[in-house]
Design an enzyme around this catalytic site. Sequence first.
Site, PDB file in Angstrom:
ATOM      1  N   GLU A  39       0.860  -1.186   0.000  1.00  0.00           N
ATOM      2  CA  GLU A  39       0.000   0.000   0.000  1.00  0.00           C
ATOM      3  C   GLU A  39       0.901   1.243   0.000  1.00  0.00           C
ATOM      4  O   GLU A  39       1.827   1.333   0.794  1.00  0.00           O
ATOM      5  CB  GLU A  39      -0.912  -0.005   1.226  1.00  0.00           C
ATOM      6  N   CYS A  47     -11.484   4.260   1.012  1.00  0.00           N
ATOM      7  CA  CYS A  47     -12.761   3.982   1.674  1.00  0.00           C
ATOM      8  C   CYS A  47     -12.702   4.327   3.158  1.00  0.00           C
ATOM      9  O   CYS A  47     -13.540   5.068   3.666  1.00  0.00           O
ATOM     10  CB  CYS A  47     -13.132   2.517   1.491  1.00  0.00           C
ATOM     11  N   HIS A 447     -41.738  -7.803  17.866  1.00  0.00           N
ATOM     12  CA  HIS A 447     -42.738  -6.733  17.961  1.00  0.00           C
ATOM     13  C   HIS A 447     -42.484  -5.880  19.206  1.00  0.00           C
ATOM     14  O   HIS A 447     -42.282  -6.410  20.294  1.00  0.00           O
ATOM     15  CB  HIS A 447     -44.152  -7.317  18.048  1.00  0.00           C
TER      16      HIS A 447
END
Length: 479
Positions: A39, A47, A447
Site C-alpha cells: 500500500e 474507503c 414486535h
Amino acid sequence: MVVGEISQLRNLIIIGGGPGGYTAAIRGAQLGLSVTLIEQADMGGVCLNQGCIPSKIYTHAAAKRSETPHLQELGMGSPENGFNLQQLLAYKDKVISRLRTGVERLCLDNKIEIIKGKVTFLAVDKIGVENGHQFDIFEFEQVIIATGSSPMLPTAIKEKGERILWPHELFTLEEIPEHLIVRGQDYMALEAASSYAALGAQVSLVMDEQGGFPFDESINKELTRLFKKRKIKVYKEREFISIKETDTGISLTIQTDKNVEETIRGSHLCVSGTRTPNLDAIGISRFGIDQTTEGFIRVDGNMQSSIPSIYSIGDVTEGPMVAVKAIKQGKAAVASIAGEHVEVDLTFMPVVAHTIPPAVSVGLTEQRAREAGLVVRVSQFTLGGNGYATITGKKDGFIKVIADATTDIIQGIHMIGEGAIDMSSSFVQLLEMAAKEEDITFPHYAHPSFSEGLLEAVEGLVGQAIHAAPDKKKDLLRI
C-alpha cells in the site's frame, strides 16, 4: 535511489490496502497462503480514510441532528443546542485512526507482510516497489490488483479550483458551505446533499442529462418529495454548459432538454459520480492484459484476468464502484488461488444510500419487472402504519415488494425509511434463495420492530396487511 540487487520471491502479492485488498490478504492468510500486501498510502485505502467511513460519520451526525424535534417531544434536546463542526472533525479523525489501527493489527496478527511503496509492473510476474530512495524488485506466483479508482471532472469543468470539491473533500471543510451545489446522482451525491442540508447548508442537487435517482420508481418519487420537504432544490436531467469560479463562489450554467438555460450560484460545488480505475500508474496495460474501452480489467467469475498470474478486484473491474463488491471479489480471488471454486454474482447487489431516511433497492424494480414481461403483484406498506416507527418518530418511508404472480417468487424488495440499511442484507438473502411469499410470512417477527414492515408488505400482496387500509382498487395484479 537504492535498487535491490536481486528479485525477491513472493507467493501472493496484493497491491492496494483498501477494503478489498486487506480483506483478500486476511482471507488468504486464513487459507494458508503466504501474503504480501503493498500500500502506498494509509491502510484501509480511500474507503476508510477518505470515503466510506468519513461520509457515514457525516450521515450519522446529520441523521442525529434531524432528530432534534423528536427528542424535544421526549423531553430531551433543545433548539438552542448548536452544532460544533470542529468537534465532528475531531470525532471523524478519531474513528478513522481507530479503524485503521485495527486493520493494521489484524494484518499483523495474521502474519501478513506489509510493504509501503508505489508499485510498477516490470513483467507479468514481476513488480518494482519504490519507497523514497529504496527500490525493490519482487517476483510473484500470483498478484491481486486492488488499486481502486480516482474521481474525474465532467467535460464542462476544465480545471478544479478550491471551491470545486471531490466528495471526500467535503469531510475536511472547516466550515459548513453557505450554498452547496452537488453534481451527480450516485449514493455519494445523494448522501452529501441530504447530510449537508441537515447540517445547515443550503443545497442544490444537479443530476446530469442521463440520470435520476437510482432506485425503484416509487422510492425515487418519495426521495424527490422528501428532498423538497427539506428544501433541497433538485434539478433532474440537466446538461452542464459552463462553470465559473471566483474567490467568493461558483456560478453554474445548466440546460434542460428543451434547451432552456438556468444559472445556479453557490459557494461550493461537489462533483460526484465519474471515476476511472487506478491502472495507468502501475503500468499493467503494456503487457496486453484484456481491458474494456473504459480501461477496466476484464475478469472471470474467480476474478482472474486474461493473464493467469494476475487477478483483479474492486474498482479496477467492471461493475458498481462500491466496497461491498471489492470485499466479495477479494474473498473469491484468494479462494480461487487457494484451489477453491468461488464465483462472484452481482445480480442481487443492493443499491444503498445513507440519506435521511436511508434508501435501498434489491432485485427488479417494478418497471424492469414489467419490461421483462412478468405478471407481478405489487404491495407497498407505509411505515406510518408501523408501531415502532411511530415510537421512534421515523414514520417517513415505506417497504415495497414485487412478486411474480405465477410463481409467488419475490422479484424485488425496495425500502426507504429507518432500518433500510440493516434490513437490506435480509432482502438480498431472500432474493438469493428465490424466496416465495410464504417464506416471508411464515417466520416470527419481533414486535414492535421495523422488520414487521416487511411482513406487512408481503401480506399486502394478497390484501391481508393488518395495519394498512384495504386496497379500494382490489386489483393487486400489475402487468
